[in-house]
Design an enzyme around this catalytic site. Structure first.
Site, PDB file in Angstrom:
ATOM      1  N   LYS A 148       0.834  -1.210   0.000  1.00  0.00           N
ATOM      2  CA  LYS A 148       0.000   0.000   0.000  1.00  0.00           C
ATOM      3  C   LYS A 148       0.871   1.263   0.000  1.00  0.00           C
ATOM      4  CE  LYS A 148      -0.491  -0.355   5.002  1.00  0.00           C
ATOM      5  NZ  LYS A 148      -1.258  -1.010   6.085  1.00  0.00           N
TER       6      LYS A 148
ATOM      7  N   ARG B 219     -11.584  -0.398  13.754  1.00  0.00           N
ATOM      8  CA  ARG B 219     -11.346   0.347  12.532  1.00  0.00           C
ATOM      9  C   ARG B 219     -12.103  -0.409  11.460  1.00  0.00           C
ATOM     10  NH1 ARG B 219      -5.106   1.318  10.837  1.00  0.00           N
ATOM     11  NH2 ARG B 219      -5.514  -0.720   9.969  1.00  0.00           N
TER      12      ARG B 219
ATOM     13  N   TYR C 161      13.660  31.422   6.744  1.00  0.00           N
ATOM     14  CA  TYR C 161      12.399  32.080   7.101  1.00  0.00           C
ATOM     15  C   TYR C 161      12.331  32.421   8.587  1.00  0.00           C
ATOM     16  CZ  TYR C 161      10.369  31.113   2.540  1.00  0.00           C
ATOM     17  OH  TYR C 161      10.107  31.090   1.194  1.00  0.00           O
TER      18      TYR C 161
ATOM     19  N   MET D 234      10.303  24.973   1.297  1.00  0.00           N
ATOM     20  CA  MET D 234       9.633  24.062   0.372  1.00  0.00           C
ATOM     21  C   MET D 234      10.636  23.229  -0.424  1.00  0.00           C
ATOM     22  SD  MET D 234       6.974  24.914  -2.700  1.00  0.00           S
ATOM     23  CE  MET D 234       5.788  25.731  -1.639  1.00  0.00           C
TER      24      MET D 234
HETATM   25  C1  LIG Z   1      -0.421  -1.908   6.789  1.00  0.00           C
HETATM   26  C2  LIG Z   1      -0.954  -3.230   7.121  1.00  0.00           C
HETATM   27  C3  LIG Z   1      -0.115  -4.329   7.299  1.00  0.00           C
HETATM   28  C4  LIG Z   1       1.397  -4.195   7.301  1.00  0.00           C
HETATM   29  O1  LIG Z   1       1.794  -3.575   8.488  1.00  0.00           O
HETATM   30  P1  LIG Z   1       3.341  -3.300   8.840  1.00  0.00           P
HETATM   31  O2  LIG Z   1       3.319  -2.829  10.230  1.00  0.00           O
HETATM   32  O3  LIG Z   1       3.788  -2.250   7.877  1.00  0.00           O
HETATM   33  O4  LIG Z   1       4.055  -4.577   8.629  1.00  0.00           O
HETATM   34  C5  LIG Z   1      -0.681  -5.571   7.496  1.00  0.00           C
HETATM   35  N1  LIG Z   1      -2.028  -5.721   7.551  1.00  0.00           N
HETATM   36  C6  LIG Z   1      -2.874  -4.673   7.411  1.00  0.00           C
HETATM   37  C7  LIG Z   1      -4.333  -4.904   7.512  1.00  0.00           C
HETATM   38  C8  LIG Z   1      -2.366  -3.404   7.210  1.00  0.00           C
HETATM   39  O5  LIG Z   1      -3.207  -2.369   7.088  1.00  0.00           O
END
Ligand SMILES: *Cc1c(COP(=O)(O)O)cnc(C)c1O
Length: 375
Positions: A46, A144, A266, A314
């Protein structure tokens, strides 16, 4: 996203070591196999593989033998499907309304997060007259995503709700896996085991990166590491067993001499206590170099550490190089912002965040170089 600039023109270069990602994946997979059970190891991709590039990571890990991939958004699944046509890809965010035809066509497997999604997916299986893979996500305490324990009980008591689906995975996600002493880990494990025992025959998965290190009880049939693949320490407080993956270098654009009591950047958020030399480096918050690193971050120039002074702009940071040899601090030379001596976890500590945020913030305009890309 802008096209990657030409390497020789690049002001900042992100190097991703896919050999290290592969080594990390094999290491985690072997931890799962240590108990002698056939545990598979997936890869979580992801957020563009935590900022490092989902496509090259997926290709390399598929070549390494990884067959299971997790993404958050369906769009990310589409991008992964394009490079690994034969992989199994699960979309953690679930099944959005009206998306079932696309999921079927692209071979994306939704993590079914409520009973409504279960029934939508079952209808899709009937409509397309083909058994569809399903992942049932049980919420064991995160509050969640996922079926509540009550919904899960309804499902376990009425397996017809899954007719036409192939139950590919029962999964849950840990609240506090990086804290082994937190009692919530065992509580979640107990709730998950109860559910798994009521759904016999289905493979199960609960461990993220840190969860793998909680021991064999947490491994089940499939482990789902993300962060550890990319070099983040899954065992905070203990030595990091993972290899570093990301290194980030940015060019020194200018070096200037200033007097004592002179403000830099800045709001003149920093003032020199003595006559100083300041190196101006081509990275800023637009690149994910967090503003919180103003007056706190450190960079490495030819094996010398130098501190960020003043605000992060930036596109630029300013670094106090007064104590560094003049010969190493030259315009055109590179400073290391992330690397062996400045791991994402260490940068995160200075920015009051975690390594995950450091990696997923990595900017889009870096030139990206991949070591060990699968052909
Ligand atoms: C992000 C995620 C993982 C991986 O988690 P890490 O801590 O990055 O290894 C696994 N399962 C779900 C459902 C996640 O959202």
């Amino acid at each position: 996203m802008l096209p990657s600039p030409q390497a020789h023109l690049a002001d900042a270069v992100l190097t991703v070591d896919l050999d290290a990602v592969a080594a990390n994946w094999r290491y985690l997979r072997d931890l799962g196999r240590a108990a002698g059970r056939p545990v598979d190891c997936a890869a979580v991709l992801k957020a563009d593989a935590y900022g490092l590039g989902a496509a090259p990571v997926a290709q390399r890990l598929f070549a390494e033998g990884c067959r299971h991939f997790f993404v958050a958004h369906a769009d990310e699944g589409v991008a992964v499907r394009a490079v690994v046509p034969d992989a199994w890809i699960c979309v953690l965010n679930g099944l959005p309304t009206g998306a079932d035809a696309d999921y079927v066509e692209l071979g994306l497997v939704p993590a079914l997060n409520d009973l409504g999604q279960v029934s939508t997916w079952r209808s899709a299986a009937q409509r397309y007259v083909q058994p569809l893979d399903a992942v049932v996500h049980l919420d064991t305490g995160m509050n969640r995503l996922g079926l509540t324990v009550d919904e899960a009980a309804l499902l376990a008591n009425d397996r017809m709700r899954l007719r036409g689906l192939r139950l590919a995975l029962l999964m849950s996600h840990l609240v506090s896996a990086e804290k082994p002493a937190d009692p919530i880990n065992r509580e979640q494990l107990d709730r998950f085991r109860t559910f798994v025992s009521r759904m016999p025959g289905a493979p199960a998965s609960v461990a993220n990166s840190s969860g793998i290190f909680l021991g064999g009880d947490f491994h089940f049939d499939l482990m789902r590491p993300g962060a550890a693949l990319y070099g983040i320490n899954p065992t905070p407080g203990a030595t990091n067993p993972m290899r570093q993956v990301a290194s980030l270098r940015a060019r020194i654009l200018q070096v200037r001499q200033i007097d004592a009591m002179t403000g830099v950047g800045y709001n003149h958020d920093w003032r020199s206590a003595r006559p100083s030399r300041i190196a101006v480096i081509a990275v800023g918050y637009a690149d994910g170099y967090l503003r919180a690193l103003g007056n706190r971050g450190e960079v490495m120039i030819d094996n010398h550490l130098a501190r960020v002074v003043g605000r992060v702009s930036m596109d630029l940071i300013t670094v106090d190089v007064t104590d560094l040899p003049e010969t190493v601090v030259r315009p055109g030379a590179f400073a290391e912002l992330i690397g062996a001596h400045q791991t994402p976890d260490q940068v995160a500590e200075k920015a009051h965040t975690n390594g995950y945020e450091i990696l997923t913030s990595l900017g889009a305009r870096y030139h990206r170089a991949y070591i060990g890309a699968a052909s």
